[in-house]
Design an enzyme around this catalytic site. Structure first.
Site, PDB file in Angstrom:
ATOM      1  N   LYS A   1      21.344  43.161  33.449  1.00  0.00           N
ATOM      2  CA  LYS A   1      20.796  43.844  32.253  1.00  0.00           C
ATOM      3  C   LYS A   1      20.558  45.209  33.245  1.00  0.00           C
ATOM      4  CE  LYS A   1      20.381  44.632  28.132  1.00  0.00           C
ATOM      5  NZ  LYS A   1      21.632  44.948  27.989  1.00  0.00           N
TER       6      LYS A   1
ATOM      7  N   ASP B   1      23.329  40.551  27.630  1.00  0.00           N
ATOM      8  CA  ASP B   1      24.302  39.806  25.579  1.00  0.00           C
ATOM      9  C   ASP B   1      25.408  39.619  26.327  1.00  0.00           C
ATOM     10  OD1 ASP B   1      24.270  42.589  26.720  1.00  0.00           O
ATOM     11  OD2 ASP B   1      23.627  43.378  24.994  1.00  0.00           O
TER      12      ASP B   1
ATOM     13  N   ASP C   1      16.322  31.136  30.794  1.00  0.00           N
ATOM     14  CA  ASP C   1      16.055  30.052  30.105  1.00  0.00           C
ATOM     15  C   ASP C   1      16.413  30.842  29.031  1.00  0.00           C
ATOM     16  OD1 ASP C   1      13.895  28.927  28.848  1.00  0.00           O
ATOM     17  OD2 ASP C   1      12.378  29.799  29.225  1.00  0.00           O
TER      18      ASP C   1
ATOM     19  N   ASP D   1      19.585  27.284  27.338  1.00  0.00           N
ATOM     20  CA  ASP D   1      19.303  26.542  25.866  1.00  0.00           C
ATOM     21  C   ASP D   1      20.916  26.918  24.939  1.00  0.00           C
ATOM     22  OD1 ASP D   1      16.877  25.987  26.792  1.00  0.00           O
ATOM     23  OD2 ASP D   1      15.729  26.366  25.412  1.00  0.00           O
TER      24      ASP D   1
ATOM     25  N   TYR E   1       8.531  36.381  35.158  1.00  0.00           N
ATOM     26  CA  TYR E   1       7.654  35.077  34.373  1.00  0.00           C
ATOM     27  C   TYR E   1       6.522  35.125  35.262  1.00  0.00           C
ATOM     28  CZ  TYR E   1      10.864  33.040  30.899  1.00  0.00           C
ATOM     29  OH  TYR E   1      11.364  32.594  29.661  1.00  0.00           O
TER      30      TYR E   1
END
Length: 372
Positions: free
Chosen positions: A196, A229, A253, A257, A145
């Site tokens: 990852k 993942d 993020d 959620d 970001y």
């Protein structure tokens, strides 16, 4: 006894349902002043679309300076489709990103806890989510970001290319990992670090740094590693395996959620975003519900104020060390839910649907009962 100085609180309701749910928090603040003898020095200002409409920018420098001066910031939500046409540097959401960056608020704490009364509100089976209590620690001022280079460029053939860069340094990873390890020591003593590392060098560095920090300073805490993942899958498959999850900005993020919906509604979950304490012990901090501005229901009086209220409870705990008052608010929320009152987002058969303000009335009523 000498009266304690008033706590300086900056309130930024923002857009959409932000002002509606924040109104219920200000009622609780008034209750705390009248019934618990606390004192708050409250300043309110505009951010997001509300600030764009008034001043032409999502957040002014003056508001950032007020945030620096405050003991804590209580934030509502930003985002308004009226401003979809503005440039990327003017979008309402820039307000929260700029506050995090300017105040160096690097660690976002997002609890995902299932209240017993809301087990059936989750889309997962009750035996999967009953007793769920996860803390997700998300890094918030680094990663993709904020990394450079970034932007949209025109290629020689006239087509375009969008660029965002994932960047993390050792110090950025260490400081957020410390927050996770310290929280785990006060909980069940387990941290799962998520990245990852199989396809991203930044993920490999993340894993190496967290592993080294654990070996040096936190051997008493359990540490595991998981690919992002797989973590998403495991949160749906067996979420109670987790205690504290620590991860970067983008994955945090998304995963937070996802975890929020295990509880039944985005309208239930608070968050805290913390920086490093200064030499005087002051902790820069911002507290906000994780739901958005929900412009589709704004002004209808049906929004769930609980996430905003629980964000204030986190503020009392982390910024003001008012553990009793924070617990009091959480207990009041739990009791109201046990009574069967529900806003539209968590309604189910046999329960009573109520408005935003009636939910606030009920929580205040429970606070009165618990105070006696």
């Amino acid at each position: 006894m000498t009266a304690q100085p008033a706590k300086k609180l900056l309130v930024l309701p923002g857009d959409g349902i932000g002002p509606e749910v924040m109104r219920e928090v200000t009622r609780i603040i008034t209750w705390l002043e009248e019934k618990r003898g606390l004192s708050f020095d409250i300043t309110e200002d505009l951010v997001g679309g509300a600030s764009l409409a008034e001043y032409g920018e999502p957040i002014r420098d003056e508001v950032i300076e007020k945030a620096r001066a405050a003991d804590a910031v209580l934030f509502g939500s930003v985002g308004d489709p009226r401003w979809n046409h503005v440039g990327f540097d003017k979008r309402p959401e820039l307000a929260i990103l700029k506050l995090r960056q300017e105040l160096a608020l690097f660690a976002n704490l997002r609890p995902a806890k299932v209240f017993d009364a809301l087990v059936d509100a989750s889309t997962l089976k009750p035996d999967v989510v009953r007793g769920l209590d996860i803390m997700i620690v998300r890094e918030t001022v680094g990663g993709i970001y904020f990394g450079n280079p970034r932007g949209i460029e025109t290629l020689p053939d006239g087509s375009k290319r969008g660029i965002n860069t994932e960047v993390y340094t050792t110090s950025e990873i260490e400081r957020v990992a410390r927050v996770a390890f310290e929280l785990a020591r006060k909980r069940s003593g387990r941290v799962c670090s998520v990245e990852k590392c199989n396809v991203m060098e930044s993920g490999l560095l993340w894993k190496e740094v967290v592993t080294d920090l654990h070996a040096r300073e936190y051997k008493d805490v359990g540490l595991s590693h998981m690919l992002a993942d797989n973590c998403a899958m495991q949160l749906v498959r067996n979420p109670r395996q987790f205690d504290v999850i620590v991860t970067g900005n983008l994955f945090g993020d998304i995963l937070s959620d996802l975890a929020s919906m295990l509880t039944g509604s985005l309208g239930m979950l608070p968050s805290a975003t913390l920086g490093a304490a200064d030499s005087h012990g002051k902790l820069p901090a911002l507290y906000e519900p994780i739901h958005g501005s929900a412009p589709d229901i704004a002004g209808q009086g049906i929004a769930n104020p609980i996430a905003q209220i629980l964000s204030f409870a986190m503020l009392l705990r982390y910024s003001f060390n008012m553990q009793d008052e924070g617990q009091l608010i959480e207990d009041a929320v739990s009791n109201v839910l046990e009574s069967g009152l529900r806003t539209a987002d968590i309604i189910s058969d046999g329960k009573t649907r109520v408005s935003t303000s009636v939910m606030g009335d009920a929580i205040l009523g429970e606070l009165d009962k618990l105070q006696k």
